[in-house]
Design a protein around this motif. Structure first.
Motif, PDB file in Angstrom:
ATOM      1  N   ASP A   1       0.725  -1.211   0.041  1.00  0.00           N
ATOM      2  CA  ASP A   1      -0.076   0.187   0.001  1.00  0.00           C
ATOM      3  C   ASP A   1       0.875   1.359   0.075  1.00  0.00           C
ATOM      4  N   GLU A   2       2.023   1.117   0.570  1.00  0.00           N
ATOM      5  CA  GLU A   2       2.875   2.286   0.790  1.00  0.00           C
ATOM      6  C   GLU A   2       3.376   2.717  -0.650  1.00  0.00           C
ATOM      7  N   ARG A   3       3.800   1.971  -1.258  1.00  0.00           N
ATOM      8  CA  ARG A   3       4.226   2.073  -2.835  1.00  0.00           C
ATOM      9  C   ARG A   3       2.944   2.749  -3.710  1.00  0.00           C
ATOM     10  N   MET A   4       1.897   1.802  -3.591  1.00  0.00           N
ATOM     11  CA  MET A   4       0.519   2.351  -4.358  1.00  0.00           C
ATOM     12  C   MET A   4       0.262   3.868  -3.956  1.00  0.00           C
ATOM     13  N   ARG A   5       0.387   4.200  -2.701  1.00  0.00           N
ATOM     14  CA  ARG A   5       0.155   5.546  -2.179  1.00  0.00           C
ATOM     15  C   ARG A   5       1.362   6.448  -3.023  1.00  0.00           C
ATOM     16  N   LEU A   6       2.346   6.258  -2.805  1.00  0.00           N
ATOM     17  CA  LEU A   6       3.250   7.016  -3.534  1.00  0.00           C
ATOM     18  C   LEU A   6       3.074   7.010  -5.222  1.00  0.00           C
ATOM     19  N   MET A   7       2.887   6.128  -5.483  1.00  0.00           N
ATOM     20  CA  MET A   7       2.644   6.019  -7.120  1.00  0.00           C
ATOM     21  C   MET A   7       1.596   6.630  -7.434  1.00  0.00           C
ATOM     22  N   SER A   8       0.481   6.704  -6.647  1.00  0.00           N
ATOM     23  CA  SER A   8      -0.743   7.377  -7.176  1.00  0.00           C
ATOM     24  C   SER A   8      -0.921   8.719  -6.882  1.00  0.00           C
ATOM     25  N   SER A   9      -0.356   9.098  -5.736  1.00  0.00           N
ATOM     26  CA  SER A   9      -0.407  10.617  -5.453  1.00  0.00           C
ATOM     27  C   SER A   9       0.773  11.417  -6.427  1.00  0.00           C
ATOM     28  N   ARG A  10       1.807  10.693  -6.799  1.00  0.00           N
ATOM     29  CA  ARG A  10       2.758  11.440  -7.914  1.00  0.00           C
ATOM     30  C   ARG A  10       1.960  11.559  -9.342  1.00  0.00           C
ATOM     31  N   LEU A  11       1.224  10.508  -9.441  1.00  0.00           N
ATOM     32  CA  LEU A  11       0.354  10.490 -10.582  1.00  0.00           C
ATOM     33  C   LEU A  11      -0.637  11.534 -10.760  1.00  0.00           C
ATOM     34  N   MET A  12      -1.216  11.791  -9.817  1.00  0.00           N
ATOM     35  CA  MET A  12      -2.075  12.781  -9.585  1.00  0.00           C
ATOM     36  C   MET A  12      -1.536  14.002  -9.729  1.00  0.00           C
ATOM     37  N   ASP A  13      -0.268  14.417  -8.913  1.00  0.00           N
ATOM     38  CA  ASP A  13       0.401  15.530  -9.084  1.00  0.00           C
ATOM     39  C   ASP A  13       0.724  15.823 -10.837  1.00  0.00           C
ATOM     40  N   ALA A  14       1.270  14.681 -11.471  1.00  0.00           N
ATOM     41  CA  ALA A  14       1.742  15.057 -12.805  1.00  0.00           C
ATOM     42  C   ALA A  14       0.560  14.990 -13.722  1.00  0.00           C
ATOM     43  N   LEU A  15      -0.558  14.718 -13.514  1.00  0.00           N
ATOM     44  CA  LEU A  15      -1.571  14.700 -14.430  1.00  0.00           C
ATOM     45  C   LEU A  15      -1.671  15.899 -15.393  1.00  0.00           C
ATOM     46  N   PRO A  16      -1.591  17.259 -14.958  1.00  0.00           N
ATOM     47  CA  PRO A  16      -1.720  18.459 -15.669  1.00  0.00           C
ATOM     48  C   PRO A  16      -0.413  18.503 -16.614  1.00  0.00           C
ATOM     49  N   LEU A  17       0.762  17.917 -16.180  1.00  0.00           N
ATOM     50  CA  LEU A  17       2.128  18.026 -17.002  1.00  0.00           C
ATOM     51  C   LEU A  17       1.749  16.748 -18.075  1.00  0.00           C
ATOM     52  N   ALA A  18       1.209  15.804 -17.689  1.00  0.00           N
ATOM     53  CA  ALA A  18       0.772  14.555 -18.615  1.00  0.00           C
ATOM     54  C   ALA A  18       0.201  15.108 -19.876  1.00  0.00           C
ATOM     55  N   LEU A  19      -1.155  15.785 -19.587  1.00  0.00           N
ATOM     56  CA  LEU A  19      -1.819  16.354 -20.702  1.00  0.00           C
ATOM     57  C   LEU A  19      -1.047  17.367 -21.762  1.00  0.00           C
ATOM     58  N   ALA A  20      -0.214  18.416 -20.917  1.00  0.00           N
ATOM     59  CA  ALA A  20       0.310  19.304 -21.594  1.00  0.00           C
ATOM     60  C   ALA A  20       1.448  18.802 -22.405  1.00  0.00           C
ATOM     61  N   TYR A  21       2.024  17.583 -22.004  1.00  0.00           N
ATOM     62  CA  TYR A  21       2.876  16.627 -22.743  1.00  0.00           C
ATOM     63  C   TYR A  21       2.269  16.229 -24.227  1.00  0.00           C
ATOM     64  N   ARG A  22       1.115  16.053 -23.892  1.00  0.00           N
ATOM     65  CA  ARG A  22       0.480  15.568 -25.047  1.00  0.00           C
ATOM     66  C   ARG A  22      -0.230  16.405 -25.924  1.00  0.00           C
ATOM     67  N   GLY A  23      -0.060  17.903 -25.514  1.00  0.00           N
ATOM     68  CA  GLY A  23      -0.566  18.900 -26.187  1.00  0.00           C
ATOM     69  C   GLY A  23      -2.046  19.125 -26.020  1.00  0.00           C
ATOM     70  N   VAL A  24      -2.417  18.688 -24.751  1.00  0.00           N
ATOM     71  CA  VAL A  24      -3.919  18.900 -24.302  1.00  0.00           C
ATOM     72  C   VAL A  24      -3.916  19.701 -22.887  1.00  0.00           C
ATOM     73  N   GLU A  25      -4.489  20.909 -22.910  1.00  0.00           N
ATOM     74  CA  GLU A  25      -4.609  21.965 -21.652  1.00  0.00           C
ATOM     75  C   GLU A  25      -6.059  22.281 -21.471  1.00  0.00           C
ATOM     76  N   PRO A  26      -6.926  21.606 -21.069  1.00  0.00           N
ATOM     77  CA  PRO A  26      -8.492  22.175 -20.780  1.00  0.00           C
ATOM     78  C   PRO A  26      -8.362  23.194 -19.575  1.00  0.00           C
ATOM     79  N   PRO A  27      -8.408  24.543 -20.020  1.00  0.00           N
ATOM     80  CA  PRO A  27      -8.495  25.503 -19.305  1.00  0.00           C
ATOM     81  C   PRO A  27      -9.419  25.670 -18.107  1.00  0.00           C
ATOM     82  N   GLY A  28      -9.091  26.006 -16.989  1.00  0.00           N
ATOM     83  CA  GLY A  28     -10.159  26.105 -16.003  1.00  0.00           C
ATOM     84  C   GLY A  28     -10.805  24.835 -15.814  1.00  0.00           C
ATOM     85  N   ARG A  29     -10.488  23.654 -15.979  1.00  0.00           N
ATOM     86  CA  ARG A  29     -11.216  22.200 -15.621  1.00  0.00           C
ATOM     87  C   ARG A  29     -10.414  21.599 -14.648  1.00  0.00           C
ATOM     88  N   THR A  30     -11.487  20.905 -13.674  1.00  0.00           N
ATOM     89  CA  THR A  30     -10.967  20.321 -12.474  1.00  0.00           C
ATOM     90  C   THR A  30     -11.455  19.046 -12.458  1.00  0.00           C
TER      91      THR A  30
END
Length: 339
Positions: A236-265
């Motif tokens: 569970d400790e590794r899954m928490r680390l990986m999932s929380s880092r994934l959530m932090d990186a999602l805006p960058l992941a979309l920007a990396y793919r050229g997708v930036e939905p403004p003002g959406r959460t």
């Protein structure tokens, strides 16, 4: 007690009979009681209903508030149960490295020749590729080095795969293991937040180790499936680390793919002990008070999508709100997967 209106029903043991009449047994206990006592006569079962209604009463007016206060005193709202201890990226990678190494040591030479990956081919070639990846990471971690960015990470390790092609599998494993330990030691030296190259992007050292944990976990799945071994089950400790880092990186992941939905959460509710609740502003700004969409899914399954080992269309997910936005985000969760 004998039911004279139902001949053949026999004597009823008072306590099980009473519980059966009150419908107070678990399904298994009810089956057992009926096998032993026979079905409870319907007239007697109906007679118990007024008895139950006669003793029913309203709960004390303060019961709800008292229970809630006691629960909050034991655990603040929003903290998962059981609480998952924080683990560093270096610890997570080291644990995964050790488990992956154990998996490799269990394989025979014949199993090492099985096909495990569409691009890398056999198990032994996949391990040789990983040896090349560790050598690249070691160069990228060198503060005085000048290792270039390498967008095609498969091509970047072909020389190492060719170098190790004729060695016994045990020696290939040993070469990978030595390189992985050297890379981990280098990563642990210095500032964990310093920026380093990683294939075609720049990440922190901690980010590199988290992505490498994802990669070893993914290739552990490939090898386990190819050799009929149990899948690596991260704690569970590794899954928490990986999932929380994934959530932090999602805006960058979309920007990396050229997708930036403004003002959406998006609000992600990741179920399971290593999960949590995250409001993710997709443009990197402050999260909106009311998210545009709620996405509920299993934390391990979402990490498999991020590791490109499960298609987003096969993810068991519950969506409330903007379904099109949810599908857009899930389609790019794997933006940083490196095979």
């Amino acid at each position: 007690m004998t039911d004279e209106r139902n001949p053949g029903m026999g004597e009823y043991d008072d306590e099980p009979a009473a519980l059966l009449a009150l419908d107070a047994l678990t399904p298994d206990e009810q089956v057992e009681a009926e096998l032993r006592l026979g079905p409870w006569p319907m007239p007697l079962a109906e007679a118990t209903l007024p008895l139950a209604e006669a003793v029913a009463s309203e709960p004390p007016p303060d019961l709800r508030s008292d229970v809630l206060a006691a629960a909050l005193a034991r655990r603040p709202a929003g903290r998962p149960v059981p609480a998952v201890r924080a683990v560093t990226p270096a610890e997570a990678f080291e644990r995964t490295l050790d488990e992956f190494h154990d998996l490799l040591l269990s394989l025979s030479e014949a199993e090492a020749s099985r096909s495990a990956h569409e691009e890398h081919g056999r198990v032994r070639d996949l391990v040789a590729h990983l040896a090349g990846v560790e050598r690249l990471n070691l160069r990228w971690l060198d503060p005085d080095g000048d290792a270039p960015y390498l967008p095609d990470h498969v091509a970047a390790t072909r020389a190492t795969v060719a170098e190790l092609a004729d060695l016994p599998f045990a020696e290939v494993v040993a070469r990978w293991h030595a390189a992985a330990l050297a890379m981990l030691a280098a990563a642990r030296r210095g500032d964990q937040d310093r920026q380093v190259p990683f294939h075609d992007i720049a990440v922190t050292v901690g980010g590199m180790l988290t992505m490498r944990t994802f990669e070893l976990w993914a290739h552990g799945m490939d090898i386990a499936l190819a050799t009929d071994r149990p899948l690596l089950d991260l704690d569970d400790e590794r899954m928490r680390l990986m999932s929380s880092r994934l959530m932090d990186a999602l805006p960058l992941a979309l920007a990396y793919r050229g997708v930036e939905p403004p003002g959406r959460t998006v609000r992600f509710v990741l179920t399971g002990p290593g999960g949590g609740c995250y409001d993710v502003p997709l443009d990197g700004a402050a999260a909106a008070t009311d998210p545009d969409v709620l996405v509920v899914t299993d934390v391990v399954a979402l990490c498999r999508v991020a590791a490109a080992r499960l298609g987003p269309d096969r993810l068991d997910v519950t969506v409330e709100g903007d379904r099109e936005l949810a599908d857009l985000v899930l389609a790019h969760v794997d933006a940083f997967a490196r095979d």
